[in-house]
Design a protein around this motif. Structure first.
Motif, PDB file in Angstrom:
ATOM      1  N   ASP A  99       3.714 -54.667 -55.242  1.00 38.37           N
ATOM      2  CA  ASP A  99       3.117 -54.519 -56.564  1.00 38.37           C
ATOM      3  C   ASP A  99       1.626 -54.707 -56.541  1.00 38.37           C
ATOM      4  OD1 ASP A  99       2.976 -54.073 -59.264  1.00 38.37           O
ATOM      5  OD2 ASP A  99       3.545 -56.098 -59.660  1.00 38.37           O
ATOM      6  N   ALA A 100       0.938 -54.267 -57.247  1.00 41.07           N
ATOM      7  CA  ALA A 100      -0.601 -54.526 -57.339  1.00 41.07           C
ATOM      8  C   ALA A 100      -1.146 -54.993 -58.717  1.00 41.07           C
ATOM      9  CB  ALA A 100      -1.366 -53.208 -56.674  1.00 41.07           C
ATOM     10  N   ASP A 101      -1.977 -55.858 -58.866  1.00 37.30           N
ATOM     11  CA  ASP A 101      -2.622 -56.175 -60.262  1.00 37.30           C
ATOM     12  C   ASP A 101      -3.932 -55.739 -60.164  1.00 37.30           C
ATOM     13  OD1 ASP A 101      -3.148 -57.732 -62.298  1.00 37.30           O
ATOM     14  OD2 ASP A 101      -3.313 -59.618 -61.574  1.00 37.30           O
ATOM     15  N   TRP A 102      -4.237 -54.855 -60.871  1.00 38.46           N
ATOM     16  CA  TRP A 102      -5.395 -53.886 -61.140  1.00 38.46           C
ATOM     17  C   TRP A 102      -6.309 -54.972 -61.532  1.00 38.46           C
ATOM     18  CZ3 TRP A 102      -7.674 -51.082 -65.601  1.00 38.46           C
ATOM     19  CH2 TRP A 102      -9.011 -50.571 -64.875  1.00 38.46           C
ATOM     20  N   ALA A 103      -7.468 -55.071 -60.822  1.00 34.14           N
ATOM     21  CA  ALA A 103      -8.589 -55.901 -61.417  1.00 34.14           C
ATOM     22  C   ALA A 103      -8.310 -57.146 -61.474  1.00 34.14           C
ATOM     23  CB  ALA A 103      -9.521 -55.265 -62.392  1.00 34.14           C
ATOM     24  N   GLY A 104      -7.385 -57.904 -60.897  1.00 39.30           N
ATOM     25  CA  GLY A 104      -6.745 -59.242 -61.034  1.00 39.30           C
ATOM     26  C   GLY A 104      -7.751 -60.367 -60.790  1.00 39.30           C
ATOM     27  N   SER A 105      -8.591 -60.203 -59.775  1.00 42.27           N
ATOM     28  CA  SER A 105      -9.415 -61.344 -59.431  1.00 42.27           C
ATOM     29  C   SER A 105     -10.538 -61.348 -60.286  1.00 42.27           C
ATOM     30  CB  SER A 105     -10.186 -61.081 -58.126  1.00 42.27           C
ATOM     31  OG  SER A 105     -10.983 -62.105 -57.619  1.00 42.27           O
ATOM     32  N   ILE A 106     -10.673 -62.587 -61.037  1.00 42.61           N
ATOM     33  CA  ILE A 106     -11.599 -62.826 -61.897  1.00 42.61           C
ATOM     34  C   ILE A 106     -13.028 -62.826 -61.620  1.00 42.61           C
ATOM     35  CG2 ILE A 106     -12.498 -64.568 -63.740  1.00 42.61           C
ATOM     36  CD1 ILE A 106      -9.601 -65.485 -63.887  1.00 42.61           C
ATOM     37  N   GLU A 140      -4.642 -46.253 -58.588  1.00 42.21           N
ATOM     38  CA  GLU A 140      -5.173 -46.375 -57.201  1.00 42.21           C
ATOM     39  C   GLU A 140      -4.821 -47.569 -56.437  1.00 42.21           C
ATOM     40  OE1 GLU A 140      -9.664 -45.898 -55.157  1.00 42.21           O
ATOM     41  OE2 GLU A 140      -9.456 -45.427 -57.175  1.00 42.21           O
ATOM     42  N   ALA A 141      -4.592 -48.578 -57.218  1.00 42.82           N
ATOM     43  CA  ALA A 141      -4.391 -49.871 -56.751  1.00 42.82           C
ATOM     44  C   ALA A 141      -2.893 -49.876 -56.264  1.00 42.82           C
ATOM     45  CB  ALA A 141      -4.611 -51.240 -57.624  1.00 42.82           C
ATOM     46  N   GLU A 142      -2.121 -49.104 -56.896  1.00 43.72           N
ATOM     47  CA  GLU A 142      -0.398 -49.078 -56.366  1.00 43.72           C
ATOM     48  C   GLU A 142      -0.630 -48.209 -55.148  1.00 43.72           C
ATOM     49  OE1 GLU A 142       2.066 -50.433 -57.617  1.00 43.72           O
ATOM     50  OE2 GLU A 142       1.303 -51.629 -59.550  1.00 43.72           O
ATOM     51  N   TYR A 143      -1.345 -47.214 -55.122  1.00 46.28           N
ATOM     52  CA  TYR A 143      -1.199 -46.215 -54.072  1.00 46.28           C
ATOM     53  C   TYR A 143      -1.629 -47.182 -52.716  1.00 46.28           C
ATOM     54  CZ  TYR A 143      -0.321 -41.800 -56.104  1.00 46.28           C
ATOM     55  OH  TYR A 143       0.478 -40.504 -56.749  1.00 46.28           O
ATOM     56  N   VAL A 182       1.546 -39.287 -61.428  1.00 43.45           N
ATOM     57  CA  VAL A 182       0.417 -39.011 -61.121  1.00 43.45           C
ATOM     58  C   VAL A 182       0.312 -38.453 -59.605  1.00 43.45           C
ATOM     59  CG1 VAL A 182      -2.131 -39.888 -60.853  1.00 43.45           C
ATOM     60  CG2 VAL A 182      -0.502 -40.781 -62.565  1.00 43.45           C
ATOM     61  N   ARG A 183       1.520 -38.538 -59.005  1.00 40.36           N
ATOM     62  CA  ARG A 183       1.375 -38.183 -57.624  1.00 40.36           C
ATOM     63  C   ARG A 183       0.960 -36.597 -57.257  1.00 40.36           C
ATOM     64  NH1 ARG A 183       1.206 -37.053 -52.551  1.00 40.36           N
ATOM     65  NH2 ARG A 183       2.878 -37.055 -51.278  1.00 40.36           N
ATOM     66  N   LEU A 184       1.280 -35.824 -58.274  1.00 45.13           N
ATOM     67  CA  LEU A 184       1.042 -34.351 -57.879  1.00 45.13           C
ATOM     68  C   LEU A 184      -0.744 -34.223 -58.170  1.00 45.13           C
ATOM     69  CD1 LEU A 184       3.722 -32.682 -59.899  1.00 45.13           C
ATOM     70  CD2 LEU A 184       3.321 -32.762 -57.347  1.00 45.13           C
ATOM     71  N   LYS A 185      -1.392 -35.166 -58.843  1.00 42.74           N
ATOM     72  CA  LYS A 185      -2.797 -34.956 -59.333  1.00 42.74           C
ATOM     73  C   LYS A 185      -3.527 -35.616 -58.325  1.00 42.74           C
ATOM     74  CE  LYS A 185      -2.228 -34.937 -64.148  1.00 42.74           C
ATOM     75  NZ  LYS A 185      -2.610 -35.477 -65.416  1.00 42.74           N
ATOM     76  N   GLN A 186      -3.122 -36.641 -57.439  1.00 48.80           N
ATOM     77  CA  GLN A 186      -3.703 -37.406 -56.716  1.00 48.80           C
ATOM     78  C   GLN A 186      -3.255 -37.503 -55.228  1.00 48.80           C
ATOM     79  OE1 GLN A 186      -4.627 -41.436 -58.198  1.00 48.80           O
ATOM     80  NE2 GLN A 186      -5.722 -40.634 -59.858  1.00 48.80           N
ATOM     81  N   SER A 187      -2.501 -36.355 -54.772  1.00 47.42           N
ATOM     82  CA  SER A 187      -1.642 -36.736 -53.305  1.00 47.42           C
ATOM     83  C   SER A 187      -2.818 -36.663 -52.430  1.00 47.42           C
ATOM     84  CB  SER A 187      -0.946 -35.208 -53.407  1.00 47.42           C
ATOM     85  OG  SER A 187      -1.715 -34.033 -53.464  1.00 47.42           O
ATOM     86  N   GLN A 188      -3.988 -36.171 -52.555  1.00 51.02           N
ATOM     87  CA  GLN A 188      -5.095 -36.275 -51.697  1.00 51.02           C
ATOM     88  C   GLN A 188      -5.363 -37.657 -51.298  1.00 51.02           C
ATOM     89  OE1 GLN A 188      -7.914 -33.860 -52.826  1.00 51.02           O
ATOM     90  NE2 GLN A 188      -7.196 -31.852 -51.845  1.00 51.02           N
ATOM     91  N   LEU A 189      -5.450 -38.241 -52.177  1.00 46.30           N
ATOM     92  CA  LEU A 189      -5.633 -39.854 -51.983  1.00 46.30           C
ATOM     93  C   LEU A 189      -4.637 -40.497 -51.134  1.00 46.30           C
ATOM     94  CD1 LEU A 189      -7.470 -42.382 -52.623  1.00 46.30           C
ATOM     95  CD2 LEU A 189      -6.065 -42.641 -54.760  1.00 46.30           C
ATOM     96  N   PHE A 190      -3.515 -40.289 -51.679  1.00 42.43           N
ATOM     97  CA  PHE A 190      -2.467 -41.228 -50.803  1.00 42.43           C
ATOM     98  C   PHE A 190      -2.178 -40.677 -49.623  1.00 42.43           C
ATOM     99  CE2 PHE A 190       2.037 -41.217 -49.479  1.00 42.43           C
ATOM    100  CZ  PHE A 190       2.233 -42.625 -49.577  1.00 42.43           C
ATOM    101  N   ASP A 191      -2.518 -39.183 -49.135  1.00 37.72           N
ATOM    102  CA  ASP A 191      -2.371 -38.597 -47.940  1.00 37.72           C
ATOM    103  C   ASP A 191      -3.535 -39.275 -47.054  1.00 37.72           C
ATOM    104  OD1 ASP A 191      -0.049 -36.901 -48.653  1.00 37.72           O
ATOM    105  OD2 ASP A 191      -1.306 -35.351 -49.051  1.00 37.72           O
ATOM    106  N   ALA A 192      -4.657 -39.510 -47.602  1.00 37.15           N
ATOM    107  CA  ALA A 192      -5.569 -40.005 -47.081  1.00 37.15           C
ATOM    108  C   ALA A 192      -5.358 -41.582 -46.308  1.00 37.15           C
ATOM    109  CB  ALA A 192      -7.101 -40.043 -47.605  1.00 37.15           C
ATOM    110  N   TYR A 193      -4.867 -42.218 -47.227  1.00 39.80           N
ATOM    111  CA  TYR A 193      -4.369 -43.466 -46.914  1.00 39.80           C
ATOM    112  C   TYR A 193      -3.289 -43.604 -46.005  1.00 39.80           C
ATOM    113  CZ  TYR A 193      -7.090 -46.134 -50.447  1.00 39.80           C
ATOM    114  OH  TYR A 193      -8.168 -46.555 -51.093  1.00 39.80           O
ATOM    115  N   TYR A 194      -2.322 -42.349 -46.216  1.00 35.31           N
ATOM    116  CA  TYR A 194      -0.907 -42.579 -45.458  1.00 35.31           C
ATOM    117  C   TYR A 194      -1.169 -42.184 -43.828  1.00 35.31           C
ATOM    118  CZ  TYR A 194       3.631 -41.364 -44.257  1.00 35.31           C
ATOM    119  OH  TYR A 194       4.834 -41.215 -43.505  1.00 35.31           O
ATOM    120  N   ASN A 195      -2.226 -41.135 -43.674  1.00 37.45           N
ATOM    121  CA  ASN A 195      -2.442 -40.784 -42.553  1.00 37.45           C
ATOM    122  C   ASN A 195      -3.704 -41.498 -41.906  1.00 37.45           C
ATOM    123  OD1 ASN A 195      -0.453 -38.802 -42.474  1.00 37.45           O
ATOM    124  ND2 ASN A 195      -2.031 -37.376 -43.681  1.00 37.45           N
TER     125      ASN A 195
END
Length: 195
Positions: A99-106, A140-143, A182-195
């Motif tokens: 899990d990710a907490d988006w912008a969680g750090s104060i 993006e934080a979750e990805y 959102v996977r279909l719209k941002q698949s390039q982002l995940f693929d960049a992190y994944y590879n």
């Protein structure tokens, strides 16, 4: 500490600890306490998150930070028998939760990622830390967190395969439906992190 009332959790829910608030406290004492708690958190995953938060303030500890460390100690007083216990569940399946907490750090608005992984039903690794970059959205934080954990699971699966010959892996994401939409719209982002 003997006269203090035990605490039911190591840190307050929805805490808002940040730097620069409160009176300065003795730096060496704070560092000694947090250092001992860091050592203890290797066998007590229930305090790992709280100790990680407290270790962020070791260079300039304030009164609220010391109060939070005392709360961890009061929690430990109430739960002396907790720790890691490994048992045989009859399988070596690798499961991970993230899990990710988006912008969680104060202080710097970076996202806070967290994961834990089980091998054969036993907790083997866990982590809660700030992400390296500032994410522009919760997705993006979750990805980013999911991609990192996927790499960790692939490495662990390879190690298990070498020693055990067979393993299955499961990755659980807290907000999986939102990520899938959102996977279909941002698949390039995940693929960049994944590879």
């Amino acid at each position: 500490m003997l006269g203090y009332r035990p605490a039911d959790s190591p840190i307050e829910v929805n805490h808002h600890l940040c730097s620069g608030v409160g009176d300065l406290v003795e730096k060496e004492r704070y560092q000694r306490l947090v250092g001992r708690l860091i050592y203890l958190s290797h066998t007590r995953p229930d305090i790992a998150y709280a100790v990680g938060i407290m270790s962020q303030f070791m260079h300039e500890p304030r009164a609220p930070h010391l109060d939070a460390v005392y709360r961890i100690l009061r929690y430990l007083k109430s739960a002396p028998g907790k720790g890691i216990l490994f048992s045989n569940h009859g399988h070596l399946r690798l499961e991970a939760f993230t899990d990710a907490d988006w912008a969680g750090s104060i202080d710097d608005r970076r996202s806070i990622s967290g994961y834990y992984a089980f091998v054969g039903g036993n907790l083997v690794t866990w982590c809660s830390k700030k992400q390296i970059v500032v994410s522009r959205s919760n997705v993006e934080a979750e990805y980013s967190d999911m991609a990192y954990l996927n790499c960790l699971m692939r490495t662990t699966s390879l190690l298990l395969f070498v020693y055990v010959y067979t393993t299955t892996s499961l990755l659980h994401v807290y907000k999986l439906i939102a990520v899938y939409e959102v996977r279909l719209k941002q698949s390039q982002l995940f693929d960049a992190y994944y590879n």
